[in-house]
Design an enzyme around this catalytic site. Structure first.
Site: not given
Length: 273
Positions: A40, A117, A159
């Site tokens: 990321e 995301k 993440c």
């Protein structure tokens, strides 16, 4: 078949980060097929305005108008690899917010798909940064993403998604064989939770997990945990790097996934969906 998690210590400027990535790409082994996952914030690791200024529109055929995507496509083609751009800022038409997005390029340099995301990191952490509010800059994605590849279907995540097992169960239920976790996990949360969560996602879904983290001290003052790793479907850590820039490499044995599914068919035994 080889899997690689590239660990970086990215900064605010794409030119510096690009040079760091290029050095590690040049050090890759010659074996193919090879999948390389960037972490990321591989392109830009800074503050809100930097992400807004550096965000690119998604382009099926990137041009010089999208310099980060154009470089990713060239790298994939030059190296003959599957290159997964862990997470970078992408624009949302008509919005003052942006997405943080994972992009998948094949060895011809063609973008095969992307993922925005879903889960945004709005938390307080006992570190020198303290307050994290991704929702002030980013808008969440709405859809899971599974990309066909020679390694089997790739399940994309980013993440903070790692803390939400329902995402990975949906991906594995749709056929994922490799789960990708690019991240910039903080040193505090990473020390406590990074490896247990990653190994759990591999075990419960009987998938390989490739986890590429940022790993060190950044010019913003942030501290990231590193410990990028590759985990097999039995939960074994095949390769790991504690900190600093590195290529973390391990071979993939597709038969192991099938053998485990026959011996312990947990996905078939699931009763709560």
């Amino acid at each position: 078949m080889w899997l690689c998690a590239m660990q970086l210590i990215s900064g605010r400027h794409w030119a510096d980060n690009r040079a760091q990535i290029a050095r590690l790409l040049a050090a890759l082994p010659s074996a193919r097929p090879l999948l390389v996952l960037l972490p990321e914030n591989f392109a830009l690791f800074g503050e809100r305005q930097g992400y807004l200024d550096g965000a690119e529109a998604l382009a099926t055929v990137p041009s010089e108008a999208e310099p980060i995507q154009a470089q990713l496509a060239r790298w994939a083609q030059e190296q003959g690899i599957w290159l997964v751009a862990g997470a970078m800022p992408t624009t949302i038409p008509g919005s003052d917010h942006i997405h943080t997005s994972s992009l998948v390029f094949d060895p011809a340099g063609v973008r095969r798909g992307h993922y925005h995301k879903i889960h945004l990191f709005d938390v307080d952490v006992a570190d020198n940064h303290g307050r994290y509010r991704e929702s002030e800059t980013f808008s969440p994605g709405q859809e899971v993403s599974l990309i066909d590849s020679p390694f089997g279907p790739l399940g994309l995540s980013i993440c903070y998604d790692l803390r939400f097992p329902e995402l990975y169960r949906r991906l594995s239920g749709q056929g994922a064989r490799v789960l990708l976790v690019p991240a910039a996990f903080t040193a505090v949360t990473g020390e406590a939770h990074w490896e247990p969560l990653l190994r759990a996602r591999a075990i419960e879904n009987q998938c390989y997990v490739v986890a590429a983290n940022q790993g060190g001290s950044h010019e913003t003052g942030r501290q990231t945990w590193g410990h990028s790793m590759i985990i097999d479907p039995w939960g074994r850590v095949l390769a790991q790097q504690a900190n600093g820039p590195a290529n973390v490499l391990a071979p993939m044995d597709p038969a192991l996934i099938d053998d485990l599914a026959r011996a312990m068919p947990v996905l078939q035994h699931t009763r709560l969906r």
